[in-house]
Write an enzyme that holds these catalytic residues in place. Structure first.
Site, mmCIF file in Angstrom:
data_model
loop_
_atom_site.group_PDB
_atom_site.id
_atom_site.type_symbol
_atom_site.label_atom_id
_atom_site.label_comp_id
_atom_site.label_asym_id
_atom_site.label_seq_id
_atom_site.Cartn_x
_atom_site.Cartn_y
_atom_site.Cartn_z
ATOM 1 N N SER A 282 -10.615 40.473 21.381
ATOM 2 C CA SER A 282 -9.210 40.393 21.743
ATOM 3 C C SER A 282 -8.915 39.099 22.505
ATOM 4 O O SER A 282 -9.235 38.014 22.019
ATOM 5 C CB SER A 282 -8.845 41.650 22.540
ATOM 6 N N ASP B 113 -5.062 45.639 12.334
ATOM 7 C CA ASP B 113 -5.228 45.587 13.786
ATOM 8 C C ASP B 113 -3.850 45.561 14.438
ATOM 9 O O ASP B 113 -3.015 44.714 14.110
ATOM 10 C CB ASP B 113 -6.007 44.323 14.164
ATOM 11 N N HIS C 140 -8.296 48.258 16.555
ATOM 12 C CA HIS C 140 -8.397 46.949 17.205
ATOM 13 C C HIS C 140 -9.846 46.508 17.300
ATOM 14 O O HIS C 140 -10.672 47.219 17.873
ATOM 15 C CB HIS C 140 -7.772 47.041 18.597
#
Length: 525
Positions: free
Chosen positions: A234, A466, A494
């Site tokens: 991320s 995602d 994710h």
């Protein structure tokens, strides 16, 4: 807007730490207008290869390792300059943790991990997941290492509001229906910013991603590694890519999972992310109506109708919040309910929990389940204390990019595009983009490309559905990086590594253990 962290559940049901991004707190009026990256923005310039003499004491320090209190892990403190432009003006002490390579096999060095955020504790992630949950072959050959970035968790955390004020802040209506409610939202953002400025004034100027990346290079040297080996998820991909751009000659094996696109201004990032959450919700909706316990529609109900039903539920909560049984007497209003739903979009294994929470809230007027999802998202404990995730998140984002909107009027003008991107979440996510308008520190960053010319192969991982880091960002970052290699996971949720795809895990493990990047165009399910 803001990044957030969401708990991930393993296939065995154990709650694990995993950072997931929510929307960035900034935007620039200039820069690219599409998600494919742009040649209109400058590339990040690499730093000189020679370490400045003023930084030599930091690069040459010795860490004093001690028992962490967590079996198998050691902890230490590392000093870095508060301001790299003025190393003698004061230091920051960063928290570092490691779990030494378990063997058998030759040790390959250190593997630094970061779960994202910004604001997530890498040390907590290491101790609760990576140091015990990464593949045994990887843990056998690498010392697993984490450092909480400056301003985060154990590394001189940014502080803004106390628990009671945070409770009020998280319940603020982010879909104002009239000027009075818009003023209340603005006042909430101002109050949060003022709290940060009052409690962390000096630190707020020095928590940028560039500075955190420079800290990682100090750690690399202190650990005795010639090159950095790193897995970032991320926001951690932005941190890792920034490192590569600054120190391309020191790049070892870098995995950037759930990639961000640094070339985009944040309003575009926010809009893409809003669409990403809509995509994830559509997947949830299709799955939900196949089941007998879906509270948002019967079998065969179209996903668009499921979204309308959820939006109608949010509107009812906006007018009439429902009880939760919370000892602090918090009720479930639209803001907390929306956060709870968004939290469940990060991992499809949480969809069952979301269905149950929605059923209780809609049919039984019991908001406890959605409140629990929201509290987990904000890292609020049972005693009403919050981790510094939200504070650090805003501090980094508001420093990395200029504010998304300057006035409520600008948000209103942008509402149609956000609501088109997501009929369910668009309005609230657009208003959440206003928070950096009132930040007490001017931003130091702008959108930029990261090329990292001369770096070793860098693996960029993108998941097709995602919610927080849309797949197109991974494609763009892989194209920007001179040695980028895109690895695609065709799936939901994710990030991809360690989420159940044997194909993804095998490809990344082969790269980490043998230095073999995935084949060009490799796609996994």
């Amino acid at each position: 807007m803001y990044f957030r962290r969401s708990p991930r559940r393993s296939r065995t049901g154990v709650t694990l730490f995993s950072l997931a991004a929510l929307l960035v707190s900034g935007c620039s009026a200039a820069g690219p207008t599409s998600s494919g990256g742009s040649t209109a923005v400058a590339a990040l310039v690499a730093l000189p290869q020679a370490t400045p003499s003023a930084l030599a004491p930091y690069y040459g320090q010795k860490l004093s390792w001690r028992d962490c209190g967590v079996p198998g892990f050691q902890c230490a403190g590392m000093k870095v300059p508060l301001d790299y432009a003025a190393p003698g003006a004061g230091d920051i002490r960063l928290a570092v943790a490691r779990r030494k390579a378990t063997g058998p096999g030759k040790r390959l060095g250190s593997l630094l991990v970061n779960p994202g955020g910004p604001g997530g504790s890498a040390v907590g992630y290491l101790q609760n997941y990576a140091g015990i949950g990464y593949p045994a072959g990887v843990r056998a050959r690498y010392d697993m290492v984490a450092v909480d970035p400056r301003g985060v968790a154990r590394s001189e955390p940014v502080e803004c509001l106390d628990g009671r004020d945070m409770d009020t802040f998280t319940q603020t209506d982010t879909t104002p229906d009239n000027p009075r409610e818009a003023t209340e939202l603005v006042d909430a953002y101002k109050g949060f910013a003022e709290g940060c400025g009052a409690r962390s004034a000096k630190l707020l100027r020095h928590v940028s991603t560039v500075e955190a990346a420079r800290d990682m290079d100090v750690l690399r040297a202190v650990l005795g590694d010639r090159r950095l080996t790193y897995v970032g998820a991320s926001y951690g991909t932005f941190l890792g890519a920034t490192y590569a751009g600054l120190f391309p000659d020191r790049v070892g094996r870098l995995v950037l999972d759930g990639a961000m696109d640094p070339s985009l201004p944040a309003r575009r990032l926010n809009l893409d992310q809003t669409a990403g959450f809509e995509t994830a919700f559509q997947s949830f909706a299709k799955d939900c109506v196949r089941r007998s316990d879906c509270p948002l529609g019967a079998k065969g109900t179209a996903p668009a109708e499921v979204g309308k039903n959820l939006k109608a539920f949010f509107r009812r909560l906006d007018a009439h919040p429902i009880p939760t049984g919370d000892p602090d007497h918090r009720k479930l209003g639209e803001a907390l309910a929306t956060t709870g739903v968004i939290a469940a979009m990060y991992d499809e294994s949480t969809w069952e929990q979301l269905r149950q929470a929605l059923t209780s809230a809609i049919k039984e007027k019991d908001g406890a389940g959605l409140l629990a999802l929201s509290d987990g998202y904000y890292e609020r404990d049972a005693d009403g204390r919050y981790a510094n995730l939200m504070a650090a998140n805003a501090a980094v984002n508001c420093l990395d990019l200029p504010g998304a909107f300057s006035t409520p009027g600008q948000v209103r003008e942008a509402l149609p595009s956000f609501e088109k991107a997501s009929p369910v979440f668009g309005e609230g996510l657009a208003w959440a983009s206003l928070n950096c308008a009132y930040w007490p520190v001017r931003p130091t960053g702008e959108p930029h490309r990261i090329e990292a010319k001369g770096a070793a192969p860098i693996v960029v991982v993108g998941t097709t559905r995602d919610p927080a880091t849309p797949y197109r960002w991974a494609r763009s970052l892989a194209r920007q990086l001179s040695s980028g290699r895109l690895l695609t996971y065709d799936g939901d949720g994710h990030t991809a590594y360690g989420r159940g795809s044997a194909c993804i895990d095998a490809a990344i493990d082969a790269y980490l253990l043998h230095g073999t990047p995935p084949a060009k165009g490799k796609r996994c399910t």
